[in-house]
Design an enzyme around this catalytic site. Structure first.
Site, mmCIF file in Angstrom:
data_model
loop_
_atom_site.group_PDB
_atom_site.id
_atom_site.type_symbol
_atom_site.label_atom_id
_atom_site.label_comp_id
_atom_site.label_asym_id
_atom_site.label_seq_id
_atom_site.Cartn_x
_atom_site.Cartn_y
_atom_site.Cartn_z
ATOM 1 N N ARG A 1 20.673 7.440 19.298
ATOM 2 C CA ARG A 1 19.692 6.536 18.923
ATOM 3 C C ARG A 1 18.476 6.818 20.063
ATOM 4 N NH1 ARG A 1 17.176 2.138 20.673
ATOM 5 N NH2 ARG A 1 16.762 0.426 18.927
ATOM 6 N N GLU B 1 0.450 -7.757 -3.397
ATOM 7 C CA GLU B 1 1.263 -7.722 -4.391
ATOM 8 C C GLU B 1 2.303 -8.942 -4.101
ATOM 9 O OE1 GLU B 1 3.983 -4.186 -3.865
ATOM 10 O OE2 GLU B 1 3.477 -4.071 -1.948
ATOM 11 N N LYS C 1 8.117 3.612 -0.231
ATOM 12 C CA LYS C 1 9.379 2.727 -0.702
ATOM 13 C C LYS C 1 10.195 2.658 0.552
ATOM 14 C CE LYS C 1 11.683 1.153 -4.859
ATOM 15 N NZ LYS C 1 10.826 -0.263 -5.019
ATOM 16 N N LEU D 1 2.839 -1.128 -2.840
ATOM 17 C CA LEU D 1 3.703 -0.115 -3.572
ATOM 18 C C LEU D 1 3.130 0.041 -5.097
ATOM 19 C CD1 LEU D 1 6.110 1.862 -3.207
ATOM 20 C CD2 LEU D 1 7.330 0.160 -4.356
ATOM 21 N N ARG E 1 7.949 9.292 -7.145
ATOM 22 C CA ARG E 1 7.658 8.264 -6.080
ATOM 23 C C ARG E 1 8.658 8.710 -4.880
ATOM 24 N NH1 ARG E 1 7.436 2.062 -7.602
ATOM 25 N NH2 ARG E 1 9.874 2.643 -7.697
ATOM 26 N N TYR F 1 14.145 4.539 -0.555
ATOM 27 C CA TYR F 1 14.950 4.199 -1.725
ATOM 28 C C TYR F 1 14.151 4.136 -3.020
ATOM 29 C CZ TYR F 1 13.307 -0.690 -2.120
ATOM 30 O OH TYR F 1 12.405 -1.825 -2.357
#
Length: 287
Positions: free
Chosen positions: A99, A178, A146, A202, A51, A32
């Protein structure tokens, strides 16, 4: 009602539905981005899309839209939704499939985007700063992706909240990576420092802008390893993210940071950042 984009259609949020077999739902198999919009103008859109491309490449999923198609979709959402200042969220998953841990062949990605009013930073944080705690970084080793799989970040942020703080600063082998949802800077002796890029964090779009603005403004800055001890010796600590901008941390693990108030270098950088935002709002930068 807010308008969203889902798999080639624009429709009201309440009508947007995805399959319960979507791999984003079952496995967190997706990535995302969150992009601020000021005055109807995107904040570094091309860098956010770059990104996104890097994240998709890292999970071996082809980007379903070209940069120009993404821009067209997102601009339409911003134009149709309320407010000149917005936060655009976009997500790409590997799509619905039986699945199975193995990749489906072929994959049919689910593409989703929405936009919400961008909330201003609480005045109290700008005046008094935020409270943070340190926690062990329990996340996986591909934090440069991300990923929508944010359970570890959620648990760490919740630990911070339950400790009376607003953010957790993460340590791996006694070295800062971070925050649970932010990049981290420290100031010591007038020098600004942040951990170097790598798979354990990130690299934020705002983080990179802060370094650019510091260099342009003559502020000494470094990308270097920051230890747990360095945090205790910092004159200032900042958190940065696209939606929270730059927030001073004035208390860490129950101890005052520096003077216990937002520091002078934060105030200088905040001015530079707000000036940059004003230029974005005026449409002086291309996307």
């Amino acid at each position: 009602m807010a308008l969203v984009y889902l798999n080639g259609e624009f429709l009201p949020l309440a009508q947007a539905k995805v399959s319960v077999l979507d791999r984003g739902f079952l496995f967190g198999d997706g990535v995302y981005e969150v992009i601020p919009v000021y005055g109807g103008h995107f904040f570094r859109l091309s860098l956010h899309l770059q990104r996104l491309e890097h994240s998709l490449q890292a999970i071996r999923l082809e980007n379903p839209l070209s940069p120009s198609q993404w821009q067209e979709v997102l601009q339409y959402l911003v134009a149709r939704n309320e407010g000149l200042d917005q936060a655009v969220y976009l997500q790409v998953t590997r799509g619905p499939a039986a699945r199975d841990h193995a990749f489906p062949k072929p994959a049919e990605p689910t593409v989703f985007a929405m936009s919400n009013p961008l909330k201003p930073l609480p005045t109290e944080w700008r005046v008094k700063g935020m409270v943070a705690v340190t926690r062990e970084d329990i996340r996986w080793k591909y934090c440069h992706i991300k990923s929508v799989a944010l359970l570890a970040n959620i648990l760490l942020r919740q630990e911070a909240i339950e400790a009376g703080a607003q953010e957790a600063l993460l340590l791996r082998d006694e070295q800062l990576t971070e925050g649970a949802a932010s990049n981290v800077f420290i100031v010591r002796g007038g020098v600004l420092a942040t951990p170097p890029k790598g798979p354990l964090l990130l690299s934020g779009i705002t983080r990179d802008l802060i370094l650019e603005l510091a260099r342009e403004g003559g502020i000494p800055c470094q990308e270097r390893v920051i230890s747990a001890w360095d945090l205790t010796q910092a004159d200032e600590i900042w958190l940065t993210s696209s939606t929270r901008e730059i927030v001073p941390v004035t208390r860490l693990d129950g101890i005052e940071v520096g003077s216990g108030k937002p520091g002078p270098l934060w105030r200088q950088m905040d001015i530079l950042y707000q000036e940059y935002k004003a230029r974005v709002r005026a449409g002086l930068y291309e996307n």
